[in-house]
Write a protein that holds these residues in place. Sequence first.
Motif, PDB file in Angstrom:
ATOM      1  N   MET A 191       0.834  -1.207   0.000  1.00  0.00           N
ATOM      2  CA  MET A 191       0.000   0.000   0.000  1.00  0.00           C
ATOM      3  C   MET A 191       0.866   1.253   0.000  1.00  0.00           C
ATOM      4  O   MET A 191       0.528   2.247  -0.642  1.00  0.00           O
ATOM      5  CB  MET A 191      -0.959  -0.020   1.191  1.00  0.00           C
ATOM      6  N   LEU A 192       1.978   1.210   0.728  1.00  0.00           N
ATOM      7  CA  LEU A 192       2.891   2.346   0.700  1.00  0.00           C
ATOM      8  C   LEU A 192       3.507   2.486  -0.687  1.00  0.00           C
ATOM      9  O   LEU A 192       3.581   3.585  -1.240  1.00  0.00           O
ATOM     10  CB  LEU A 192       3.995   2.175   1.751  1.00  0.00           C
ATOM     11  N   TYR A 193       3.916   1.362  -1.272  1.00  0.00           N
ATOM     12  CA  TYR A 193       4.455   1.413  -2.623  1.00  0.00           C
ATOM     13  C   TYR A 193       3.421   1.946  -3.614  1.00  0.00           C
ATOM     14  O   TYR A 193       3.738   2.756  -4.490  1.00  0.00           O
ATOM     15  CB  TYR A 193       4.918   0.035  -3.082  1.00  0.00           C
ATOM     16  N   ALA A 194       2.180   1.471  -3.480  1.00  0.00           N
ATOM     17  CA  ALA A 194       1.149   1.855  -4.444  1.00  0.00           C
ATOM     18  C   ALA A 194       0.947   3.357  -4.473  1.00  0.00           C
ATOM     19  O   ALA A 194       0.760   3.955  -5.534  1.00  0.00           O
ATOM     20  CB  ALA A 194      -0.161   1.149  -4.114  1.00  0.00           C
ATOM     21  N   SER A 195       0.984   3.984  -3.310  1.00  0.00           N
ATOM     22  CA  SER A 195       0.837   5.436  -3.272  1.00  0.00           C
ATOM     23  C   SER A 195       2.014   6.113  -3.967  1.00  0.00           C
ATOM     24  O   SER A 195       1.843   7.093  -4.703  1.00  0.00           O
ATOM     25  CB  SER A 195       0.722   5.922  -1.822  1.00  0.00           C
ATOM     26  N   THR A 196       3.225   5.561  -3.773  1.00  0.00           N
ATOM     27  CA  THR A 196       4.395   6.078  -4.488  1.00  0.00           C
ATOM     28  C   THR A 196       4.228   5.875  -5.987  1.00  0.00           C
ATOM     29  O   THR A 196       4.531   6.764  -6.788  1.00  0.00           O
ATOM     30  CB  THR A 196       5.668   5.359  -4.010  1.00  0.00           C
ATOM     31  N   ALA A 197       3.739   4.702  -6.374  1.00  0.00           N
ATOM     32  CA  ALA A 197       3.553   4.393  -7.791  1.00  0.00           C
ATOM     33  C   ALA A 197       2.629   5.406  -8.454  1.00  0.00           C
ATOM     34  O   ALA A 197       2.844   5.791  -9.611  1.00  0.00           O
ATOM     35  CB  ALA A 197       3.002   2.982  -7.945  1.00  0.00           C
ATOM     36  N   GLU A 198       1.604   5.834  -7.735  1.00  0.00           N
ATOM     37  CA  GLU A 198       0.674   6.807  -8.300  1.00  0.00           C
ATOM     38  C   GLU A 198       1.379   8.107  -8.670  1.00  0.00           C
ATOM     39  O   GLU A 198       1.032   8.756  -9.665  1.00  0.00           O
ATOM     40  CB  GLU A 198      -0.460   7.086  -7.309  1.00  0.00           C
ATOM     41  N   GLY A 251      -4.823  11.722   9.897  1.00  0.00           N
ATOM     42  CA  GLY A 251      -4.606  10.375   9.398  1.00  0.00           C
ATOM     43  C   GLY A 251      -5.104   9.311  10.337  1.00  0.00           C
ATOM     44  O   GLY A 251      -5.777   9.597  11.341  1.00  0.00           O
ATOM     45  N   PRO A 252      -4.780   8.060  10.062  1.00  0.00           N
ATOM     46  CA  PRO A 252      -5.186   6.962  10.937  1.00  0.00           C
ATOM     47  C   PRO A 252      -4.544   7.072  12.313  1.00  0.00           C
ATOM     48  O   PRO A 252      -3.502   7.726  12.468  1.00  0.00           O
ATOM     49  CB  PRO A 252      -4.705   5.716  10.194  1.00  0.00           C
ATOM     50  N   GLU A 253      -5.153   6.450  13.295  1.00  0.00           N
ATOM     51  CA  GLU A 253      -4.656   6.561  14.664  1.00  0.00           C
ATOM     52  C   GLU A 253      -3.341   5.825  14.878  1.00  0.00           C
ATOM     53  O   GLU A 253      -2.624   6.124  15.837  1.00  0.00           O
ATOM     54  CB  GLU A 253      -5.705   6.025  15.644  1.00  0.00           C
ATOM     55  N   ASP A 254      -3.030   4.881  14.014  1.00  0.00           N
ATOM     56  CA  ASP A 254      -1.834   4.053  14.238  1.00  0.00           C
ATOM     57  C   ASP A 254      -0.756   4.259  13.189  1.00  0.00           C
ATOM     58  O   ASP A 254       0.154   3.440  13.065  1.00  0.00           O
ATOM     59  CB  ASP A 254      -2.227   2.574  14.283  1.00  0.00           C
ATOM     60  N   ALA A 255      -0.843   5.335  12.410  1.00  0.00           N
ATOM     61  CA  ALA A 255       0.137   5.501  11.334  1.00  0.00           C
ATOM     62  C   ALA A 255       0.331   6.974  11.004  1.00  0.00           C
ATOM     63  O   ALA A 255      -0.555   7.805  11.220  1.00  0.00           O
ATOM     64  CB  ALA A 255      -0.312   4.746  10.082  1.00  0.00           C
ATOM     65  N   ASP A 256       1.497   7.265  10.472  1.00  0.00           N
ATOM     66  CA  ASP A 256       1.835   8.592   9.958  1.00  0.00           C
ATOM     67  C   ASP A 256       2.408   8.418   8.555  1.00  0.00           C
ATOM     68  O   ASP A 256       2.873   7.336   8.189  1.00  0.00           O
ATOM     69  CB  ASP A 256       2.892   9.264  10.851  1.00  0.00           C
ATOM     70  N   PRO A 257       2.404   9.468   7.758  1.00  0.00           N
ATOM     71  CA  PRO A 257       3.011   9.361   6.419  1.00  0.00           C
ATOM     72  C   PRO A 257       4.526   9.253   6.515  1.00  0.00           C
ATOM     73  O   PRO A 257       5.134   9.712   7.482  1.00  0.00           O
ATOM     74  CB  PRO A 257       2.578  10.661   5.739  1.00  0.00           C
ATOM     75  N   TRP A 258       5.116   8.662   5.495  1.00  0.00           N
ATOM     76  CA  TRP A 258       6.566   8.477   5.447  1.00  0.00           C
ATOM     77  C   TRP A 258       7.248   9.437   4.498  1.00  0.00           C
ATOM     78  O   TRP A 258       8.472   9.543   4.474  1.00  0.00           O
ATOM     79  CB  TRP A 258       6.899   7.038   5.032  1.00  0.00           C
ATOM     80  N   GLY A 259       6.457  10.125   3.659  1.00  0.00           N
ATOM     81  CA  GLY A 259       7.045  11.035   2.688  1.00  0.00           C
ATOM     82  C   GLY A 259       7.106  10.457   1.291  1.00  0.00           C
ATOM     83  O   GLY A 259       7.850  10.962   0.447  1.00  0.00           O
ATOM     84  N   HIS A 260       6.304   9.417   1.027  1.00  0.00           N
ATOM     85  CA  HIS A 260       6.255   8.810  -0.308  1.00  0.00           C
ATOM     86  C   HIS A 260       4.854   8.901  -0.914  1.00  0.00           C
ATOM     87  O   HIS A 260       4.633   8.381  -2.004  1.00  0.00           O
ATOM     88  CB  HIS A 260       6.634   7.323  -0.235  1.00  0.00           C
ATOM     89  N   GLU A 261       3.921   9.542  -0.210  1.00  0.00           N
ATOM     90  CA  GLU A 261       2.515   9.394  -0.533  1.00  0.00           C
ATOM     91  C   GLU A 261       2.014  10.389  -1.587  1.00  0.00           C
ATOM     92  O   GLU A 261       2.527  11.505  -1.713  1.00  0.00           O
ATOM     93  CB  GLU A 261       1.679   9.551   0.741  1.00  0.00           C
ATOM     94  N   ALA A 262       0.973   9.984  -2.298  1.00  0.00           N
ATOM     95  CA  ALA A 262       0.336  10.837  -3.298  1.00  0.00           C
ATOM     96  C   ALA A 262      -0.653  11.781  -2.618  1.00  0.00           C
ATOM     97  O   ALA A 262      -1.293  11.433  -1.611  1.00  0.00           O
ATOM     98  CB  ALA A 262      -0.397   9.985  -4.336  1.00  0.00           C
ATOM     99  N   LEU A 263      -0.779  12.986  -3.194  1.00  0.00           N
ATOM    100  CA  LEU A 263      -1.705  14.000  -2.691  1.00  0.00           C
ATOM    101  C   LEU A 263      -2.795  14.256  -3.735  1.00  0.00           C
ATOM    102  O   LEU A 263      -2.509  14.355  -4.931  1.00  0.00           O
ATOM    103  CB  LEU A 263      -0.970  15.303  -2.395  1.00  0.00           C
TER     104      LEU A 263
END
Length: 836
Positions: A103-110, A753-765
């Motif tokens: 899922m993290l990769y997929a957001s980067t792929a976008e 964001g979700p309660e158990d996660a933060d962005p890593w800096g690879h995500e699509a906006l």
Amino acid sequence: MKTQVKALVVGGGAVGTSIAYHLAKAGWDDVMLIERDELTSGSTWHAAGLLPLFNMSYATTHIHKYSVDFYKTLEEETGLNAGFAVVGNLRMAQTQDRMDEYMLYASTAETCDVDYEWLTPDQIKERWPLIETGDLKGAIYHAEDGYINPADVTQAMAKGARQRGVEIHRKLQADDFHWNGTHWEVTCTKMIEKGGNLIESDEKVVITAEHVVTASGNHAQRTAKMLGIKMPAIPVEHTFIVMDKDPELVKWREAGNPEHPVIRDADNESYAREERGGWILGIYEHGAPARFEHGVPDSFRADLFPLDLDRIADQYMAMAERVPSCAESGLKDDFNGPICYTPDGNPLVGPAPGLRNMWLAEGFSFGITAAGGTGFYLAQMMVDGEAEIDMASLDPKRYSSNWMTTEFAARKNEECYEHVYILHHPDEERPAARPLRTAPAFDRQKARGAQFGWVNGWERPNYFGPFDAPDNFDHDARSFRRGGWWQHAVDEAKAIREGAGLVDATAFTKHVVKGPGATQFLDWFTCNKLPKVGRINLTYALTAFGTTRTEYTIVRNGENNYYLVSAGAWSEYDADFLRKAAEDKMEEFGYIEIQDVTTQWGVFAIAGPKSRDVLKEVIVDADPETALSNKRFPWLSARQIELGMCPVNAIRVAYTGELGWELHHPIEMQNYLFDLLEKAGEKHGMKLVGARAQNWLRQEKSYRAFGNELGRDATPLEADLPRFVDQEKDFHGKDKLVETGVRVKCCTLLIDGPEDADPWGHEALYAEDGVTRVGRLTSGGYSVAFEKSIGMGYVKPDVAVEGTKLKVKMQDKLWDAVVTCDSPYDPKNETIRMNG
């Protein structure tokens, strides 16, 4: 044959032929390629030919995508079928952690326009009944992916190159490289076959070239020795086997069903694809050895190593469980050959350290996938001066020759190989060849619970866990969500915001630039005003295209004496650029002396509202109460002070955005200073702080980081830093910076964001509608000031307006985000200027 060319490419595998093709396509009409044996005779001939788009690197994903698109056009241009089977790529997951990775990769792929599809186990089974799916969580599927015939695609690119005027000569070995001041003189030996061996003849030829590119594959260590440089490109054994026919697969195809996609069984460390009614099974196992650390033997041509079945037995058995119909299929053939690796798995692409017009394209572990895109983007760098994407993450100088050795490269490459299918957590730290570079206070910090990260060979605390933790405490608890370290980083960030924290910043790159030409040079080299004596300034050195090449904090110690501080991860990258620029301008500006003093000076950064109180305890001054006051030591100034018996070059600046100082000290006195500060900080509650908390805090201040927000694909104006660009003066890259304008713009976002996660800096906006993609994050984390996720990134300029509502893609869901003001924490810089 010609003996004088514009560009000479050394190496006739897929990478070399692609570079020659793309240089010619970019307009260079005088290109030559030489190969010591036959085209494709290196790793290309025994590659499995897979084309995986999956990659967590922004630059590498662009490279892979270009290759996949480009290979589909070759037959129309050349008339040669490259053997591209567009069957898709099915990457399966047995665990939720693996799905989180996808899922993290997929957001980067976008962000790179790479299409994908999510499949459930039932959907996989429905499409491909031969695959056992009972243990799967799901899969990510790339329909446009597949595999290609490595030899065919190489020959197609070679033909395309010839059609564009490239000369290709086989059986010609480069034996010596000599730079004559303007050109390379490459001494070559004609090779002959004798008794099945390739031997040197007595016939020599010298080729003069303005530019040379080495794409020597498994021979990279020989190339490095001839060039007098170091590079960590060393092969590792890679095995794939060809299985006999699978009766059920034969029936499946005879019934008119389509070919299976490439099956990537990551949790079983293997991949598989169809091959004439059977299967090819490739494995990334533990224990595969590095080979040819000191060069390839003359007797080794298109050869292989003996198969070690014991080493791959687990993966072999797992294949029989994944595709039960192949359980009785015998072993038809095996390929255990050398594939070149680097410690991080990314190739070495770009200018060679210390050399002019020498370009490296080495260390390709996925050479077929990367070949097309590497040729395209490297040609842009050579012909135009810069690529359209930031290629810094692939630059050969990311591994400094000051510390990188053969033993280090071999052990890290073995580790990288076995990690191909190990979960790639963004917070992972791999243990091989560590610790290597340690500052004196390493042992003291380790005793206090420091958990170290690796940066440019240095051990640097990421965070401080409990030093008295029980034996079963998992310091390395990693996750694609909030790992076991997260709460420790929260506590450290709060300590700096509320009290005082001490950060080890010894890994910073440090240069002294001085001499009669230093001031004129730096004024031209950087885009901001130079500071006055005793003051500091933040500035940028630009590329010829006006984008950001390096970020510097410049301390002016004298009229023509400067101390430059830059990112710790990029020491040789910065040093090489700085030295070459100074050499080019010395005749114009006068003598310039450059010294790399990184290992001479340790650095502690102390920050927080109580940091002045801590330093007052130990500063030696006639009036300790006022020595650190705004009047005597103002913000953005530098002074030489004494802390106890330690002389310190103190800089009034803090990357965390609080009242603070960087304390640059003689490295041999570091333990003394550490003990002194630790004792002084006790009554003020000072806490040791690691890099992860610091990274969060700098985002609350919108401080851009080199390699994240700052790079060779955006100008400082696009980074929204006009206050650090003096457009009244002339500086390197200014014309292009002005001409480029603002194509995109950097901004800071607060994220629900979700309660158990933060962005890593690879995500699509995305825009508020959740449909229109408007940009990407380049940094991410958690804000202790706002108690929610935070991120920085690039968006379209009309979107980078405070209050604009956006969506960020995390865990395959869209979460609310809002563009906030620059420096959302303390936007007026009141805390950093705190009176005292």
